[in-house]
Scaffold this motif. Structure first.
Motif: not given
Length: 228
Positions: A109-134
């Motif tokens: 904090v704050p280099l990794t979170m929330p700078s590089m791995c912020g809410p936008g990055t988390m949402a992108l990665v989580i949505s990508g995992a959901a698409q792969i699971a589907a």
């Protein structure tokens, strides 16, 4: 398919992680720290970034569901953290200027979170995992998951290389240049934090469940209506 997954994931992550912005943040936060300590923080930040991306990809959605945390809530929290850090950089206290903690840890904090791995990055990665699971079973899960992990490793390596460039930039700017860069970056961070909050509020306002709840709270019930 492996190389396609790696390429697509890397291209999607680059603008979200945005290592140059974090490098500018590192310039402001590393004022007064030794170069050895800064290099150590850069190395740790790259490791933390890889671990954070993997955690978000594999169990990120489960963690959010466990604590009932929504993506808008994540954006609001990240925006408040970024705004607070930016305010401290823009208006440093007099005691902070003279008593700099050279052993301060800024890698997570704050280099990794929330700078590089912020809410936008988390949402992108989580949505990508959901698409792969589907995806259908005909797609190899091992190939897809190994491609994503490779993309995370390459993203961490790129971020490490960009953050490493902050040290020679410090030599060029000097003490006065770093102080000016700190205040400029502080103002930008306050703006970024407010924008994160605005995006979170917009997502909440556009949520159909939010509108339904508001209508239920504002609509009078027939039980409390007096009969003529």
């Amino acid at each position: 398919m492996y190389f396609q997954v790696v390429t697509l994931a890397l291209l999607a992550l680059l603008p979200m992680v945005n290592p140059p912005t974090t490098a500018t943040l590192l310039l402001g936060l590393s004022k007064g720290m030794s170069r050895e300590h800064v290099r150590q923080q850069v190395n740790l930040a790259a490791i933390y970034l890889f671990c954070s991306l993997c955690i978000c990809f594999f169990i990120g959605s489960s963690i959010l569901e466990l604590f009932s945390i929504s993506i808008p809530g994540l954006r609001l929290a990240g925006g408040l953290i970024i705004g607070f850090i930016g305010f401290r950089m823009l208006f440093p206290a007099p005691t902070e200027a003279n008593n700099v903690d050279i052993n301060q840890s800024i890698a997570f904090v704050p280099l990794t979170m929330p700078s590089m791995c912020g809410p936008g990055t988390m949402a992108l990665v989580i949505s990508g995992a959901a698409q792969i699971a589907a995806l259908p079973d005909e797609y190899s899960r091992f190939t897809l998951y190994s491609g994503m992990v490779t993309a995370f490793a390459l993203m961490s390596l790129i971020s490490w290389g960009v953050l490493k460039l902050a040290d020679p930039v410090c030599k060029v700017l000097g003490a006065t240049g770093i102080d000016a860069m700190t205040r400029i970056m502080g103002f930008l961070l306050v703006c970024m934090g407010m924008q994160f909050c605005i995006n979170g509020i917009k997502e909440v306002a556009q949520d159909p469940a939010f509108h339904t709840q508001v209508i239920q709270q504002t609509t009078p019930t027939t039980e409390n209506t007096p009969t003529p």
